[in-house]
Design an enzyme around this catalytic site. Sequence first.
Site, PDB file in Angstrom:
ATOM      1  N   ASP B 136      45.835  35.064 101.280  1.00  0.00           N
ATOM      2  CA  ASP B 136      44.854  35.392 100.239  1.00  0.00           C
ATOM      3  C   ASP B 136      43.666  34.436 100.386  1.00  0.00           C
ATOM      4  OD1 ASP B 136      47.098  36.868  99.504  1.00  0.00           O
ATOM      5  OD2 ASP B 136      46.711  36.658  97.356  1.00  0.00           O
ATOM      6  N   LYS B 199      40.926  41.746  96.544  1.00  0.00           N
ATOM      7  CA  LYS B 199      41.556  41.136  95.364  1.00  0.00           C
ATOM      8  C   LYS B 199      40.461  40.629  94.451  1.00  0.00           C
ATOM      9  CE  LYS B 199      44.582  37.130  94.441  1.00  0.00           C
ATOM     10  NZ  LYS B 199      45.456  36.104  95.034  1.00  0.00           N
ATOM     11  N   LYS B 235      44.340  44.432  94.826  1.00  0.00           N
ATOM     12  CA  LYS B 235      45.136  43.484  94.033  1.00  0.00           C
ATOM     13  C   LYS B 235      44.301  42.875  92.915  1.00  0.00           C
ATOM     14  CE  LYS B 235      47.710  39.112  94.330  1.00  0.00           C
ATOM     15  NZ  LYS B 235      48.210  38.041  95.216  1.00  0.00           N
TER      16      LYS B 235
END
Lengths: 493, 299
Positions: B136, B199, B235
């Site tokens: 991430d 995300k 996400k």
Amino acid sequence: MSEKELTTHQNLHFDELWAYDPAPESPDYVSIEPQYQLFIDGTFQKPESGRYIDTVNPSNEKVLAQVAEAGKKDVDKAVTAARKAYEGVWSKLPAKERGKYLFRIARLLQERAREFAIVESMDSGKPIRESRDIDIPQVIAHFFYHAGWADKLEYAFPGVRPKPHGVAGQIIPWNFPLLMAAWKIAPALAAGNTVVIKPAETTPLTALKLAELIRDAGLPPGVVNIITGAGQTGVDIVNHPGIDKLAFTGSTEVGKIIQKAVAGTDKKYTLELGGKAANIIFDDAPVEQAVEGIVNGIFFNQGHVCCAGSRLLVQEGVAEELVYKLKLRMETLIVGDPLDKNTDIGAINSKVQLDRILGFLTEGVEGDQKIYQTKCNLPEKGYWCQPTLVENVSQSHRIVQEEVFGPVLTIQTFRTPDEAVNLANNSPYGLSGGIWTDKGSKIFNVGKRIRAGVVWANTFNKFDPTSPFGGYKESGMGREGGIHGLLPYLELS
Amino acid sequence: MMIPDFKQTVPVDQIGVEERVARFRTRSIKKESKLFALKLALQMVDLTTLEGMDSPGKVRQLCYKAMYPHAADPNIPMVAAICVYPNRVRLAAEILKGSGIHVASVATSFPSGMGTLESRIEEVKYAVDEGADEIDMVISRWAFLKGEYNYVFDEIATFKEACGPAHLKVILETGELETYENVRKASDIAIYAGADFIKTSTGKISPAATMPVTLVMLYAIRDYYLRTGNKVGMKPAGGIRDAKTALHYLVMVKETLGAGWLTPDLFRFGASSLANDLLMQIIKQKTGQYQSPDYFSIG
């Protein structure tokens, strides 16, 4: 996304894997009498005519109740009661006291909002999400807004003395049954008139519930008279010599008949009639939000909306992408039980209206016109129409010129702003319009050239009691809502 | 593949986006469809701890929670992944080995992204070497807001390369981008530069994930899919604490991208306390009764 780039037409599957279980609002919450009488002079009275008509739930074709059909004598009784109430009580009451009654009606409606929403959906076929989140809250807002005006009319029209006309005769349609009643009753009472109102024959129940509520609110008898009936009852109201002011919302056809009928009399009148609004999408518009606006513009209330955005005009460069995405969005619309909280599109209001819509989709389709309908399953009983697009149409087609009053959208393209304006204005109607662009100056430039009473920018079908609503050309005369909407109920001297 | 000109802005109407989200929130999810969605949401959780206090003991506890969300009911599914800092990846990977639960690591000078490019690349490689199969990353918001879109594009592409086989989730930190048009642009940059997932947030900035921001990102994913046929994941992270909100997110995914995205392979929730609320609701759906939070282990 240019036309060339959108070659990979991927499939998105919205129905697979996870479908929502039914989430119906319970009809047991409300009680509907088997038979309703006429609300005249503060009481429910059996019709002199002795006749009753059935009102049907359009989602299952079951009879919900019988309502009285007011004859000529009944209309006369109602008008007489309204006249007596006007002269005896209502016109003598301090304006502040009129306002109090309107506030009381608004508050009682708030308390009973859920009940009214359910009955509205049962009687009209509109989804509970709309009756709960739009119709009833708007009804309440209208009463609150006009309650505030009752004792401030002299500030609304400074320098002149506003006076009520007397008895207002009001005839309302079936697409927003209670909301149209509120649009009519609230300004009339705030301005100091008394009322004889007739709801549509297919959707009388919420108006009759409102009659009960008005009685419970202690409004002096005769100030509001609610009489049910069909076309002839409307004719009797229009022709009654005791009516000082007429307010009608409905079809242009009937509007013309009313105009002829009142010619040569001193009756004041306002008409809010049909529409065939253009919803104009420029190539710099936010596409996804424009798609939402198109959906809200035409599929709101099954398209039974006089200001519906029923003609989509889209700039050629974005037409393919926009229509593709519109079709994707339409696949997610849930058509079915109006009482289900997840229903987006409910039942068509009546058999007559369904036949009219289907008539357009068969006889109205000419040449190489292409009909696109979503794949949704329709219930067996009841009156239903899938969300529909009609492509390859041009200005000369009947389906582009005439009001369908159903979930049917025609799609045309344009190249320049001038062309869009010309197409938009090339209609006997002029009730509303929509413009979608990222550019503020274009909104003003195009907006002021659209000959329509309401023009929405980057949104559609937004209503507010403070905002005047009404049409150009065959869409009617006079305005409802805001200060403009008070004016037709007043004489300025 | 034609890469769009990022200097051009895709228009997004704020009010329109927020109205659309309000419609998703009116969906009423009941009975079997609710139970299905609750279980699905649980399988989509990236159980997260990203604190300076994260000792091995804390991470161990979280890993066991991921594998055994609710010991009292063995039919409850596991979460998708756990998400930790790089120096806890090895431990997590050891514990979770063979469980099927992914190990995600934040990297690239999380949460600010203000390290040197070299150190950020090194961090990615380190985390992957330690056993992370998902990275991430954070984008350089300073560069994005300065209009240096190519810089952002290139750094994402560089990190993607450094990831090797690991999946790359690109954190846009939408709370710092402010406008929906910026969110859309950053989404497009990330997607075209090779993101496997986009995300919303680090969870360190408020606001974190919101439904309107997520919707704008879903539209970017959809446009990319319609153009190329390639599916990018989504996400939302931070601020999603209760089951009801999670279900509204799933409604939004279903009605925007369709059933194809209703899988942990393409949709995740970055959250910690959400898991237990989902569990409580699942048990409620099954038994008809709410239980005290004391009956659900904390992570």
